[in-house]
Every structure is written in C-alpha cells, then in structure tokens.
Motif scaffolding. Structure first.
Motif, mmCIF file in Angstrom:
data_model
loop_
_atom_site.group_PDB
_atom_site.id
_atom_site.type_symbol
_atom_site.label_atom_id
_atom_site.label_comp_id
_atom_site.label_asym_id
_atom_site.label_seq_id
_atom_site.Cartn_x
_atom_site.Cartn_y
_atom_site.Cartn_z
ATOM 1 N N SER A 38 0.832 -1.203 0.000
ATOM 2 C CA SER A 38 0.000 0.000 0.000
ATOM 3 C C SER A 38 0.862 1.247 0.000
ATOM 4 C CB SER A 38 -0.934 0.008 1.212
ATOM 5 O OG SER A 38 -0.187 -0.032 2.412
ATOM 6 N N TYR A 40 0.735 5.304 1.351
ATOM 7 C CA TYR A 40 -0.005 6.056 2.360
ATOM 8 C C TYR A 40 0.437 7.514 2.401
ATOM 9 C CZ TYR A 40 4.031 5.323 5.537
ATOM 10 O OH TYR A 40 5.282 5.279 6.110
ATOM 11 N N ASN A 68 4.236 0.632 2.191
ATOM 12 C CA ASN A 68 4.171 -0.435 3.187
ATOM 13 C C ASN A 68 3.888 -1.745 2.486
ATOM 14 O OD1 ASN A 68 2.964 -2.267 5.235
ATOM 15 N ND2 ASN A 68 3.204 -0.508 6.576
ATOM 16 N N SER A 255 -2.827 8.223 9.204
ATOM 17 C CA SER A 255 -2.340 7.616 7.971
ATOM 18 C C SER A 255 -3.510 7.127 7.123
ATOM 19 C CB SER A 255 -1.407 6.442 8.301
ATOM 20 O OG SER A 255 -0.901 5.856 7.122
ATOM 21 N N ARG A 257 -4.308 4.969 3.886
ATOM 22 C CA ARG A 257 -3.590 3.945 3.150
ATOM 23 C C ARG A 257 -4.435 3.374 2.015
ATOM 24 N NH1 ARG A 257 -0.882 1.108 8.548
ATOM 25 N NH2 ARG A 257 0.230 3.012 9.166
#
Length: 265
Positions: A38, A40, A68, A255, A257
């Motif tokens: 992902s 973010y 991530n 965050s 994402r």
C-alpha cells in the motif's frame, strides 16, 4: 522527562487493554497466506525539543508519503516500510524546515496466536530514520540532524471487533546507534551541500540502549474500510536521545492507506 513518562504511560495502558479478550494459545491455526502492499499519506503534527537549538520547543505540521508491504502466513510475517516527509517547524517567532527520511523499517516474526478472531505475532525489527532541521534565524542556516538506527521487538495484533478489522502494532528499541551534532563552534558556518549533509548524518555515531536513546512506535489501524482495501491508522511515535545535548521528538500521525497490490484481508 515528563514527556517521556507520559508517552510510555499512554502506550502501556492502551496496549495492555487490548489483551482483555479470551484467547487459546493452542487454537487451531487457519490456513492462509497472503501479501499486500500500500501507499499512504500521513498528515502529522510533531513536537521537538533539542538542547542543541538552545532548548527551544518547536511544533508544526509534517506531511509524509510512504510505502508499506506485508507478507503473512501461518508460518510468520514480514513487514517493510519506507517514507519521506517534510514540514514546517515553528517556535515562537522562529520558523524553519523539518525533513524526515526513513529508507528502512523491516520486521519479521512468528505467530503466537492465530484463530478466527485474533492473530498475535511477535517479531523483531530494524529501522533507519534520518531527521534534518534548518532554521534560517538560528546559527545562520546550520543543519541540525539526528540519525537513529535501532532494533528491538515488535508485536502485531489483528483483531475483529463488531465485524470490523483492526490491527495494533507496538515496537520499542532495545539497542541502536544515534548521531547528533557535537557542538557548533562557528555560528556562520554553512553546511547545506549534499556531501556535507551525508557526511554529518553518519558522523559521531554512538551505540546505546535505554540509557542513551529510545524509539517507541505505537499504531492502531482500521483495516479494509471498502472493497478496494483502503485503511486509516493512527500512529504515535517517540524518539529520545539522552547523552550530551538531549533531544525529545514526539509525532502524532493520521495515515490514509490505499492498497496498490495483493489482497485485502
């Protein structure tokens, strides 16, 4: 010191409360194996107190862009994260720039509990974080930096609550290396050249543990909010350096994402 005790207390109480559920350590493990990646965006608010900057307290917003990747199975998990951030540092009538570069945050571990509602993983992480601050009105634009290269345990807890999926993560350094300026003898010296900065942020590396440095990272993520696998998370992160010129850095993040690869599970 008060900031440090308050941070530890909040993280400890929040995380301990997560274990108020029945769990059978020998629960039948479900067969699953998946990976996801992902991107973010993190709006952040940070507080920085650095004795190298005359003990001033600086506050301000950061905006972070990161990546991530998570791979998970009945045998264990691996997690990789990288990010870059920039923002404004404001202290009284003084304003500057705050930069953050995280090229590596790598975790691997094994499952302790894995059933339909709860998964608990225990592992170890290694991370590298570089921070730079530039204040045009202080020390004639001298670059202040702090570098953290640290390692320690990380817990990852996945839990279903009211048909919603949540992930909790807690990590804390045990050992590491830190680099800080030793002192500024020439207040008119500029070191804004790229090679000077690269040399500085890797100079004067000092090894230590809780007596010299600390890095705490707590996160709660509300996962898979839609069919595209989007998530939202809150992160509380603290860096402390206690040898020589003391530094305390606390950052709160939200965050957002977006899943760009793999499965939404």
């Amino acid at each position: 010191m008060a900031m440090r005790r308050w941070t530890y207390g909040v993280i400890f109480l929040i995380f301990i409360s997560l274990f108020a559920f029945p769990a059978d350590i020998s629960a039948q493990k479900r067969r699953r194996s998946y990976s996801s990646s992902s991107l973010y965006l993190e709006p952040q608010f940070f507080i920085l107190k650095d004795e190298n900057i005359f003990g001033h307290v600086f506050k301000g917003p950061n905006f972070s862009l990161g990546y991530n990747q998570l791979k998970q199975s009945i045998y264990g998990f691996s997690r990789y994260e990288a990010a870059i951030a920039a923002g404004a540092a404001m202290g009284g009538e003084t304003m500057g720039f705050n930069l953050h570069f995280k090229p590596l945050d790598l975790t691997g571990g094994l499952p302790l509990v894995d059933d339909d509602d709860v998964s608990l993983y225990l592992g170890a992480y290694v991370a590298m974080n570089y921070y730079l601050q530039i204040f045009n009105e202080l020390e004639s634009g001298h670059v202040f930096w702090f570098t953290f290269m640290d390692a320690g345990p990380r817990l990852i807890l996945d839990k279903n609550l009211n048909k919603q999926k949540f992930r909790f993560q807690l990590a804390n350094s045990v050992i590491g290396l830190a680099s800080r300026p030793e002192g500024l003898e020439d207040t008119y010296y500029h070191d804004l050249h790229a090679f000077d900065i690269i040399s500085n942020i890797h100079s004067n590396l000092q090894p230590g543990s809780f007596n010299r440095l600390n890095h705490t990272d707590f996160e709660v993520e509300w996962r898979n909010l839609n069919k595209m696998g989007s998530s939202i998370a809150y992160r509380l992160e603290y860096f402390g350096f206690y040898s020589g010129a003391r530094l305390d850095y606390l950052v709160n993040s939200i965050s957002i994402r977006l899943l760009v690869g793999g499965e939404a599970k």
